[in-house]
Enzyme design. Structure first.
Site, PDB file in Angstrom:
ATOM      1  N   THR A 143       6.316   4.981 -53.675  1.00  0.00           N
ATOM      2  CA  THR A 143       5.925   4.621 -55.023  1.00  0.00           C
ATOM      3  C   THR A 143       5.726   3.187 -55.276  1.00  0.00           C
ATOM      4  OG1 THR A 143       7.360   6.330 -55.800  1.00  0.00           O
ATOM      5  CG2 THR A 143       6.773   5.233 -57.694  1.00  0.00           C
ATOM      6  N   GLU A 144       4.664   2.781 -55.979  1.00  0.00           N
ATOM      7  CA  GLU A 144       4.559   1.430 -56.549  1.00  0.00           C
ATOM      8  C   GLU A 144       5.069   1.120 -57.935  1.00  0.00           C
ATOM      9  OE1 GLU A 144       0.530   0.076 -56.283  1.00  0.00           O
ATOM     10  OE2 GLU A 144      -0.134   1.362 -54.896  1.00  0.00           O
ATOM     11  N   HIS A 196       5.883 -21.959 -66.100  1.00  0.00           N
ATOM     12  CA  HIS A 196       7.002 -21.796 -65.557  1.00  0.00           C
ATOM     13  C   HIS A 196       7.665 -22.762 -64.598  1.00  0.00           C
ATOM     14  CE1 HIS A 196       5.783 -17.736 -66.263  1.00  0.00           C
ATOM     15  NE2 HIS A 196       6.437 -18.104 -67.547  1.00  0.00           N
ATOM     16  N   LYS A 235      12.448  23.334 -59.767  1.00  0.00           N
ATOM     17  CA  LYS A 235      11.860  24.161 -59.048  1.00  0.00           C
ATOM     18  C   LYS A 235      12.462  24.841 -57.738  1.00  0.00           C
ATOM     19  CE  LYS A 235       7.145  22.942 -60.352  1.00  0.00           C
ATOM     20  NZ  LYS A 235       5.806  22.408 -60.021  1.00  0.00           N
ATOM     21  N   GLU A 276       3.286 -13.033 -45.618  1.00  0.00           N
ATOM     22  CA  GLU A 276       2.406 -13.581 -46.365  1.00  0.00           C
ATOM     23  C   GLU A 276       2.867 -14.597 -47.446  1.00  0.00           C
ATOM     24  OE1 GLU A 276       1.104  -9.988 -47.964  1.00  0.00           O
ATOM     25  OE2 GLU A 276       1.921 -10.183 -49.920  1.00  0.00           O
ATOM     26  N   THR A 285       6.007  18.583 -54.709  1.00  0.00           N
ATOM     27  CA  THR A 285       5.136  19.885 -55.634  1.00  0.00           C
ATOM     28  C   THR A 285       4.008  19.291 -56.224  1.00  0.00           C
ATOM     29  OG1 THR A 285       6.610  19.765 -57.285  1.00  0.00           O
ATOM     30  CG2 THR A 285       6.980  21.576 -55.507  1.00  0.00           C
ATOM     31  N   GLY A 286       4.193  17.796 -56.425  1.00  0.00           N
ATOM     32  CA  GLY A 286       3.170  17.122 -57.283  1.00  0.00           C
ATOM     33  C   GLY A 286       1.890  16.790 -56.423  1.00  0.00           C
TER      34      GLY A 286
END
Lengths: 291, 391
Positions: free
Chosen positions: A97-98, A248, A43, A209, A17-18
């Site tokens: 999703t990221e 690091h 919903k 990669e 629904t988004g």
């Protein structure tokens, strides 16, 4: 056929629904994918895009018999959405999703282990079986049904390789992205196994990669297993800008930031055909199939 | 997000990780008082820059009087420290950390991170630590111990003590080390760290354990859970242009060449750089437009590229996807070119979603460009333009 999905696959959309969910569910329907419903807590009982909306994945699976789910929810909710789909035993879960926090993915991977689900992503363009099923956010301009499997860490590079294999008439059985994050569901090796078992896939293109060690794992796999389909590998990042080392020293040096060259050499030694550059991937596969 | 040593030590101390007492100063005049407050009678003055190899570069100095501490602080502050990791330009020292010097009988390496292969949190350790860890790793003569931790594990049942024994710690040291590792783990999970490296972890002559240097990073994707940590970001330490680009959903890294590069997606961007370099071209930047970028954000990213005076030719290589369509990117480039009033030779290769529409847009903007239909052709045309510019 194809791997993971086919024209019969019934797909849910979590977050339908988004704004993004609406757009991509709609474009999947337009492509011919069997989208059977959406999930959006609160919903349940309503309809969206003329499809039923459910409060939970479990309810949606019971009502629709869905066997795949496309997750298009904000990063904050992504881990819970993945876990809900795994617990509802959805066989194929694609999370686009990221920027999912890495510790959330540690939690998701724990639930995933030993479950009945295959998770693709997060941070992936999804799965495309041309002419059969699209679960994801990729464009559908250059794809063509055919006999090459493509598995990749990069969405736009997949699009490039799809275009090349289509122009050469090879086409694709299935293309999918394993996701750009260090922690993700299905990996290169598992995809190779699926393509190996798929009677409609003649060769596999692997797009990797710099960074991580998954390409090295593929090399070990190709060496140890009897793999009779040609594998073409493209590894990008040979001329990447120097990596930003922010002090690091120890950890990074100890674990190595694998460069492109060592991955290429490992894959070559394992019998993969190396595409010399991103423009020649389709052609490398064409030659590999002739030989 | 990377933290400075002093920030990491401040954060980890309340979790129960022992560190030498000390404080950070930005002005040399404050150094004397800080040294006087230290419990030891010898001191270490440490440049706070985001780079390893500080010790060998003279950024870590030991001394024995507050007056000398102040002298060293005066010398270091404002100077550029060039270490093996900073590149030739070095990094400006804006703060120094002053702490009590510790006599280490032994130095150990320990690090916590998320292990991609197992999908679990890993505690890694080596019996040997300190500055030579890189050399040891390069010679592959380092023996690493590894403990994988599941988020479901009862923190009290994790075998930290056994891990300490594997690092050849003995007697009461094993208990102390186990407590320290447990604190590390608690901090790692509570703060959404992506790395906590303690190197060296000193075993003092009294058998105490003290974290002498700490490198710590927070998972950027989880910063929304820790708004208070956002303030720790040292914007001076990050490349200004890269930071500006990131705010606009564009990953941008400046390079030395003369070919501006606009690509969507990191993989395609890396592939484009490989092709350019193989053909003898010199890219001026790496650019990856993220899928969430709007045309306005892309315009800002392109502004940054135009602000680089080395750029003579621009290569645009776009594969429109379902999230970022070709026209969104072309709109961004069009806005930027118009408002900067710049004319540069442009080679544009468009494929995928809305490629034809994007070409129409370019014509409507009145932007002249070389339309290229594939990667190899685009690279060839760009290099031909570079040769023309040079002639």
């Amino acid at each position: 056929m194809s791997i993971l999905v086919n024209s019969d696959t019934a797909v849910l959309c979590q977050g339908m629904t988004g704004r993004l969910g609406t757009h991509h569910a709609w474009s999947a329907i337009a492509y011919g994918t069997r989208i059977v419903g959406g999930v959006r807590p609160g919903k349940g009982g309503s309809t969206h895009l003329d499809l039923p909306v459910f409060d939970t994945v479990a309810e949606a699976v019971t009502a629709t018999g869905a066997d795949a789910s496309l997750i298009l929810v904000p990063a904050v909710n992504a881990a819970d959405a993945m876990i809900e789909a795994i617990e509802a035993e959805v066989p194929v879960i694609v999370c686009v999703t990221e920027r999912v926090p890495v510790l959330d993915m540690v939690r998701v991977k724990q639930v995933l282990k030993g479950s009945a689900s295959k998770l693709v992503g997060p941070n992936t363009q999804g799965i495309l079986a041309p002419g059969q099923c699209k679960i994801g956010v990729m464009s559908t301009v250059h794809e063509k049904r055919g006999r090459i499997g493509i598995v990749s860490r990069s969405a736009t590079l997949t699009s490039e390789v799809i275009a090349q294999t289509s122009v050469l008439g090879l086409g694709q059985s299935t293309s999918l992205g394993i996701g750009g994050d260090s922690l993700h569901g299905i990996g290169f090796v598992e995809c190779l196994e699926l393509f190996q078992a798929d009677a409609d896939t003649d060769g596999i293109i692997l797009i990797g990669e710099i960074g991580g060690s998954e390409e090295e794992t593929v090399a070990d796999f190709l060496k140890s297993e009897k793999f009779d389909k040609p594998v073409v590998a493209l590894i990008v990042g040979r001329h990447a800008p120097p990596e930003r080392r922010m002090g690091h020293a120890g950890t990074l040096t100890v674990f190595g930031q694998a460069g492109a060259e060592s991955k290429i050499e490992a894959l070559r030694a394992a019998g993969a055909h190396i595409a010399p550059d991103a423009h020649l991937v389709g052609e490398t596969m064409r030659q590999a199939l002739v030989n | 997000m990377y933290l400075h040593e002093y920030q990491a030590k401040d954060i980890l101390r309340p979790f129960g990780i022992p560190t030498p007492d000390g404080d950070v100063v930005s002005y040399a005049k404050d150094a004397y008082a800080v040294a006087e407050n230290c419990t030891a009678s010898a001191y270490v003055v440490k440049a706070q820059v985001h780079a390893g190899g500080r010790g060998k570069a003279g950024g870590v100095r030991k001394t024995d009087s507050p007056a000398k501490v102040q002298e060293i602080a005066e010398e270091l502050l404002g100077q550029k420290l060039v270490t093996e990791q900073t590149g030739p330009d070095g990094r400006t020292i804006r703060r120094v950390y002053i702490e009590s010097a510790i006599d280490a009988a032994r130095e150990i390496f320990v690090s916590m991170l998320v292990d991609a292969q197992s999908g679990q949190i890993a505690l890694i350790g080596s019996q040997e630590g300190g500055e030579d860890i890189e050399a040891l790793a390069a010679q592959k003569s380092i023996r690493l111990e590894r403990l994988l931790i599941s988020l479901d594990d009862d923190p009290d049942a994790i075998e930290f003590k056994e891990f300490a024994q594997r690092l050849s710690l003995e007697g009461p040291q094993t208990e102390r080390a186990a407590a320290l590792f447990r604190s590390m783990y608690r901090a790692f999970v509570e703060l959404d760290a992506s790395l906590i490296e303690i190197n060296p972890l000193a075993v003092t002559t009294d058998g105490e354990l003290v974290a002498l240097d700490v490198k710590m990073a927070i998972d950027d994707n989880a910063l929304y859970r820790h708004p208070e940590l956002e303030d720790l970001r040292d914007e001076d330490a990050v490349d200004k242009i890269e930071l500006a680009a990131q705010r606009h959903d564009v990953n941008y890294i400046q390079m030395d060449g003369n070919i501006g590069v606009v690509v969507n997606g990191a993989g395609l961007a890396l592939a484009t750089l490989d092709l350019l370099r193989d053909a003898g071209g010199e890219p001026a930047n790496f650019m990856d437009i993220r899928t969430t970028a709007s045309s306005m954000q892309i315009a800002r990213g392109f502004d940054l590229l135009l602000s680089n005076s080395n750029v003579e030719v621009v290569l645009v290589n776009i594969h429109g996807g379902g999230m970022t369509r070709c026209d969104t990117i072309i709109e961004g480039i069009g806005i930027s070119l118009k408002r900067n009033n710049k004319v540069l030779p442009l080679v544009i290769r468009l494929a995928g979603n809305n490629a034809d529409y994007a070409r129409t847009l370019l014509c409507n903007y009145g932007i002249s460009f070389i339309d290229s239909e594939n990667l190899a052709d685009a690279v060839e045309r760009v290099l031909a333009l570079v040769r023309m510019e040079a002639a």
